[in-house]
Design a protein around this motif. Sequence first.
Motif, PDB file in Angstrom:
ATOM      1  N   CYS A  18       2.846   7.639  -7.194  1.00 20.19           N
ATOM      2  CA  CYS A  18       3.946   6.736  -7.517  1.00 20.19           C
ATOM      3  C   CYS A  18       3.754   5.399  -6.820  1.00 20.19           C
ATOM      4  O   CYS A  18       3.328   5.349  -5.668  1.00 20.19           O
ATOM      5  CB  CYS A  18       5.282   7.345  -7.083  1.00 20.19           C
ATOM      6  SG  CYS A  18       5.719   8.827  -7.998  1.00 20.19           S
ATOM      7  N   SER A  20       6.105   1.922  -6.296  1.00 22.37           N
ATOM      8  CA  SER A  20       7.428   1.336  -6.520  1.00 22.37           C
ATOM      9  C   SER A  20       7.308  -0.108  -6.981  1.00 22.37           C
ATOM     10  O   SER A  20       6.346  -0.807  -6.675  1.00 22.37           O
ATOM     11  CB  SER A  20       8.243   1.405  -5.229  1.00 22.37           C
ATOM     12  OG  SER A  20       8.369   2.736  -4.789  1.00 22.37           O
ATOM     13  N   GLY A  21       8.331  -0.547  -7.692  1.00 22.85           N
ATOM     14  CA  GLY A  21       8.417  -1.951  -8.069  1.00 22.85           C
ATOM     15  C   GLY A  21       7.651  -2.299  -9.329  1.00 22.85           C
ATOM     16  O   GLY A  21       6.837  -1.511  -9.826  1.00 22.85           O
ATOM     17  N   PHE A 137       5.221   6.283  -2.057  1.00 23.26           N
ATOM     18  CA  PHE A 137       5.856   5.367  -3.000  1.00 23.26           C
ATOM     19  C   PHE A 137       5.159   4.006  -3.041  1.00 23.26           C
ATOM     20  O   PHE A 137       5.723   3.029  -3.505  1.00 23.26           O
ATOM     21  CB  PHE A 137       7.337   5.200  -2.634  1.00 23.26           C
ATOM     22  CG  PHE A 137       8.092   6.494  -2.709  1.00 23.26           C
ATOM     23  CD1 PHE A 137       8.534   6.987  -3.923  1.00 23.26           C
ATOM     24  CD2 PHE A 137       8.328   7.241  -1.564  1.00 23.26           C
ATOM     25  CE1 PHE A 137       9.223   8.198  -3.997  1.00 23.26           C
ATOM     26  CE2 PHE A 137       9.007   8.447  -1.626  1.00 23.26           C
ATOM     27  CZ  PHE A 137       9.452   8.930  -2.850  1.00 23.26           C
ATOM     28  N   GLN A 139       4.036   1.840  -0.726  1.00 22.67           N
ATOM     29  CA  GLN A 139       4.357   0.707   0.135  1.00 22.67           C
ATOM     30  C   GLN A 139       3.111  -0.061   0.558  1.00 22.67           C
ATOM     31  O   GLN A 139       3.057  -1.288   0.452  1.00 22.67           O
ATOM     32  CB  GLN A 139       5.107   1.194   1.375  1.00 22.67           C
ATOM     33  CG  GLN A 139       5.372   0.082   2.393  1.00 22.67           C
ATOM     34  CD  GLN A 139       6.104   0.586   3.624  1.00 22.67           C
ATOM     35  OE1 GLN A 139       6.613   1.701   3.634  1.00 22.67           O
ATOM     36  NE2 GLN A 139       6.162  -0.232   4.661  1.00 22.67           N
ATOM     37  N   ARG A 142       1.220  -1.691  -2.451  1.00 26.10           N
ATOM     38  CA  ARG A 142       1.832  -2.960  -2.824  1.00 26.10           C
ATOM     39  C   ARG A 142       1.558  -4.032  -1.768  1.00 26.10           C
ATOM     40  O   ARG A 142       1.330  -5.200  -2.109  1.00 26.10           O
ATOM     41  CB  ARG A 142       3.337  -2.782  -3.009  1.00 26.10           C
ATOM     42  CG  ARG A 142       3.747  -1.992  -4.237  1.00 26.10           C
ATOM     43  CD  ARG A 142       3.226  -2.616  -5.513  1.00 26.10           C
ATOM     44  NE  ARG A 142       3.870  -2.038  -6.696  1.00 26.10           N
ATOM     45  CZ  ARG A 142       3.407  -2.167  -7.926  1.00 26.10           C
ATOM     46  NH1 ARG A 142       2.295  -2.853  -8.141  1.00 26.10           N
ATOM     47  NH2 ARG A 142       4.042  -1.620  -8.949  1.00 26.10           N
ATOM     48  N   GLY A 300       7.870  -4.367  -4.684  1.00 22.74           N
ATOM     49  CA  GLY A 300       7.520  -2.958  -4.543  1.00 22.74           C
ATOM     50  C   GLY A 300       7.554  -2.499  -3.099  1.00 22.74           C
ATOM     51  O   GLY A 300       7.977  -1.375  -2.796  1.00 22.74           O
ATOM     52  N   ILE A 303      11.219  -2.041  -2.222  1.00 24.97           N
ATOM     53  CA  ILE A 303      11.812  -0.861  -2.876  1.00 24.97           C
ATOM     54  C   ILE A 303      11.312   0.418  -2.233  1.00 24.97           C
ATOM     55  O   ILE A 303      12.071   1.376  -2.022  1.00 24.97           O
ATOM     56  CB  ILE A 303      11.486  -0.881  -4.381  1.00 24.97           C
ATOM     57  CG1 ILE A 303      12.229  -2.025  -5.076  1.00 24.97           C
ATOM     58  CG2 ILE A 303      11.865   0.450  -5.035  1.00 24.97           C
ATOM     59  CD1 ILE A 303      11.893  -2.173  -6.546  1.00 24.97           C
ATOM     60  N   SER A 304      10.032   0.469  -1.871  1.00 31.27           N
ATOM     61  CA  SER A 304       9.466   1.688  -1.276  1.00 31.27           C
ATOM     62  C   SER A 304      10.128   2.029   0.047  1.00 31.27           C
ATOM     63  O   SER A 304      10.156   3.198   0.452  1.00 31.27           O
ATOM     64  CB  SER A 304       7.957   1.519  -1.082  1.00 31.27           C
ATOM     65  OG  SER A 304       7.681   0.537  -0.099  1.00 31.27           O
ATOM     66  N   TYR A 307      12.967   4.746   0.238  1.00 25.57           N
ATOM     67  CA  TYR A 307      12.663   6.161   0.075  1.00 25.57           C
ATOM     68  C   TYR A 307      12.159   6.772   1.373  1.00 25.57           C
ATOM     69  O   TYR A 307      11.774   6.069   2.305  1.00 25.57           O
ATOM     70  CB  TYR A 307      11.627   6.337  -1.035  1.00 25.57           C
ATOM     71  CG  TYR A 307      12.081   5.788  -2.364  1.00 25.57           C
ATOM     72  CD1 TYR A 307      13.122   6.392  -3.068  1.00 25.57           C
ATOM     73  CD2 TYR A 307      11.475   4.666  -2.926  1.00 25.57           C
ATOM     74  CE1 TYR A 307      13.544   5.895  -4.283  1.00 25.57           C
ATOM     75  CE2 TYR A 307      11.897   4.160  -4.143  1.00 25.57           C
ATOM     76  CZ  TYR A 307      12.936   4.787  -4.820  1.00 25.57           C
ATOM     77  OH  TYR A 307      13.354   4.289  -6.025  1.00 25.57           O
TER      78      TYR A 307
END
Length: 474
Positions: A18, A20-21, A137, A139, A142, A300, A303-304, A307
């Motif tokens: 996964c 994120s973003g 996620f 991080q 990104r 991203g 956003i990560s 979580y």
Amino acid sequence: MASFRFASPALLLLLAGCVSGPDHVPPEMPLPAKFSEGGAKNIGDVSTAAWWTAYRDTRLNGLVVDGLNENLTVQQALERINAAAGGVTVAGAGSLPSLLVGASHTTSGSMGERRTASGATNISGGEANVSWLLDLFGQYRRSKESAQASLDAAYSSADVAKLTYLQDLVNSYIDLRFFQERLALSRANLKSRKETYQLTQFQLEAGAASRLDVVQAEGLVQSTQAEIPGLETNIRVAAHHIATLLGQPAGSLLGELLKAAPQPIFRGGIASGIPADLIRNRPDIRVAERNLAAATANIGVAISQLYPTITLSGSISPTYVKPAGFSGGSLTTWSFGPTLTLPIFDGGQLRANVDIAKSDAKTQYLAWKQTVLTAVEEVENALSAVRRDAQTVEALRAQVKTTQETLELSTASYKDGASSLLDVLDAQRQVSLAQASLAASIQQMAKDYVSLNVAIGGGYNPGAPRTTAPPKAS
């Protein structure tokens, strides 16, 4: 039904994939098919085009080549590439396992009358700690994307610095030759006006002129003499700036540059390409696009952080103890296990960080759009000027010729006593003004050609192989 023992690794692998973003998508905006005074064909890669050679000035060509390697601003921009490259490594390091190893050795004992043991105790130990934060996620992925985009922006920023250097250097050289031309004109006019002054004195002695005529002629000589020091200063200022652009002390090129040479006039076609070419060729547009890519990746990252994170960590610590007079013994301790971190209450800080990242990305998009529109405007303005400069120069050449003829006729008429000295002095002023205007228009024509080539993003990488053959000049 699959057991949790087998489902957990599968779930972990799924989460590991996964990110994120949003993914960065190169921005687009509607552009006209051609410039209002340009052709309809694209121009290809112009980064290698040595457009300054169109002036056919070997001294200028040498200055450009030397300065691209020695200009301190360009060197600073190139050095920032190294820092940005290090940023990519730092950004990606967080997703990799880390291992820290240490060792120690101590000797301890006691002294004094009431000691209960003799000798010393030696303790040797080591420690190894390993940890791995699972990037579930994305991080760090990104973060690395953002750092890579910043590295790309650093490369393009170096190209921007080269373009800025080219414009500054060539314009300074054009100014140098312009002031030298003006100085030559002023000295020639001074000689002519001194001759008129002497003629007026002869006329006064012969009774054919008044004292007022002599004073007026003398005043014109003095005003011309007053122009010369300022022009000489401007010549030296331009030469000093050229030396600084080449990374040398200001006075180091004076001897070479003070040698007069004709004003630069470009000889060649005018090629502008189409507006869409600017997105590829203008390094400042690429910088803006890469800044947008970095800002998008940072969304991203933000956003990560909403979580949970899982860190796998472990350590092992072997220790060896050897008391004096006794046999030694060893002890090894170890630990291993995952750590789960889950943000629950943070006062809205993490979600605010997401909003900030989204706003920054929007700002970078608007900056990219503004950069594109400004680039289009600069090309349009330069094209308008370049296509009309030749008309101005041609008209002023004709004016200079006319005023010179007027001066010859008025001087001859004055010698014959058919006209006044005022007619001669006025004709001399008109010649001077026309010559100065012609020199200024040639200067402006040369500078407008610089502006056009810089506006289309040309010449910051001379000598490199051209990736696309340019079309014929439009």
